[in-house]
Design an enzyme around this catalytic site. Sequence first.
Site, mmCIF file in Angstrom:
data_model
loop_
_atom_site.group_PDB
_atom_site.id
_atom_site.type_symbol
_atom_site.label_atom_id
_atom_site.label_comp_id
_atom_site.label_asym_id
_atom_site.label_seq_id
_atom_site.Cartn_x
_atom_site.Cartn_y
_atom_site.Cartn_z
ATOM 1 N N ASP A 94 -9.389 5.887 -1.983
ATOM 2 C CA ASP A 94 -8.398 6.415 -2.658
ATOM 3 C C ASP A 94 -8.790 7.212 -3.993
ATOM 4 O O ASP A 94 -10.212 7.480 -3.852
ATOM 5 C CB ASP A 94 -7.417 5.345 -2.900
ATOM 6 C CG ASP A 94 -8.312 4.390 -4.224
ATOM 7 O OD1 ASP A 94 -9.435 4.552 -4.167
ATOM 8 O OD2 ASP A 94 -7.584 3.676 -4.878
ATOM 9 N N TYR A 151 -6.102 6.781 3.970
ATOM 10 C CA TYR A 151 -6.205 5.872 3.023
ATOM 11 C C TYR A 151 -5.591 4.577 3.546
ATOM 12 O O TYR A 151 -6.171 3.735 3.529
ATOM 13 C CB TYR A 151 -5.696 6.267 1.721
ATOM 14 C CG TYR A 151 -5.391 5.105 0.805
ATOM 15 C CD1 TYR A 151 -6.476 4.055 0.344
ATOM 16 C CD2 TYR A 151 -4.399 4.571 0.762
ATOM 17 C CE1 TYR A 151 -6.456 3.337 -0.379
ATOM 18 C CE2 TYR A 151 -4.283 3.271 0.066
ATOM 19 C CZ TYR A 151 -5.224 2.596 -0.590
ATOM 20 O OH TYR A 151 -5.014 1.284 -1.367
ATOM 21 N N GLU A 199 0.745 -1.192 -0.051
ATOM 22 C CA GLU A 199 0.150 0.004 0.013
ATOM 23 C C GLU A 199 1.002 1.176 0.053
ATOM 24 O O GLU A 199 0.507 2.406 -0.708
ATOM 25 C CB GLU A 199 -1.029 0.061 1.296
ATOM 26 C CG GLU A 199 -2.191 -1.000 1.100
ATOM 27 C CD GLU A 199 -2.875 -0.811 -0.134
ATOM 28 O OE1 GLU A 199 -3.168 0.086 -0.751
ATOM 29 O OE2 GLU A 199 -3.632 -2.044 -0.439
#
Length: 316
Positions: A116, A98, A17
């Site tokens: 996102d 996020y 991520e």
Amino acid sequence: MPPGTGRADPYRVWLSEVMLQQTTVAAVKDYFIRFTTLWPRIEDLAAAEDARVMAEWAGLGYYARARNLLACARKVAETGGFPDTRTGLRALPGIGPYTSAAIAAIAHDQPETVVDGNVERVVARLFAVETALPAAKAELTALAETLTPRKRPGDYAQAMMDLGATICTPRSPACGICPLIADCDARARGIAADLPRKAPKAPRPERRGIAWVARHGQSLLLEQRPAKGLLGGTLAFPSTGWDGRELPPPGAAQWRELGEVRHVFTHFNLSLRVMLGDLTGNPERGALVPLRQIDRDALPGLMRKVWDMARPEIAA
DNA sequence: CATGCGTGGAG
DNA sequence: TCTCCAAGCAT
């Protein structure tokens, strides 16, 4: 991670991520494999040297991510593992709204809402939100929260992002094959491709600077850039005139201009003159690195261009 | 809320 | 060639 697989390794979810922040899957792929091969567990990464991690991150961009990655790994390794709540995750360096939600949802299957750029676009279209970004961010997040299911929230989060990445795309969305076509307000009104609206961007100014390729025998002068700011913490040729720093050139009897390299940053364009010279005394900054030890892959993109220009001019 | 922060690919 | 932008975060 296939759908329905349940828990995923938080370390790998976190690493992927962070790498994927503002970065495409294609660009991340090899870096992710390399990092997980070199450092299979977060304790391994935590024990790595800063310069080594920066070198492995070189070319991926947004180098604050790499610095925060290490800081986060060390903090997590110290405390014995990742927090398993979004709030706990959010407190770690480099983990924002996020990423904290993504790890909680994907690694821990918690019903956190992941927002996102993809989700913003999907939601803006579903509800035909005409407010421009970034002002619309809070409204889009609130709308997204109304959609998050209690069941399989991790798979749901990934599905929303995949929908945005493959079908509900920024330009010419494939509404004809979209599973949400019946629910999409923007589609019904024929404005799907116009959403989300965005505030106009400022034009990118031009900057100019000079980079010095300073030779001393079979070595070149390189420096680790200051931890903060442009290309922070990366390996670089000494340079000036473009990044707010004003430093004198290394001492050389004379400099020969090899040419100019151009580079695009987020907020400006750069032309960098590349100068080659032989050091006359001991350098006041940086370190001399033997030519054969210089690893092109350990340099950020801009400095790879400088290296590529200088390399043919330097005797083996 | 605005700005600073990389890079490479698509259209 | 140029614009946009990609699974954002820190300040």
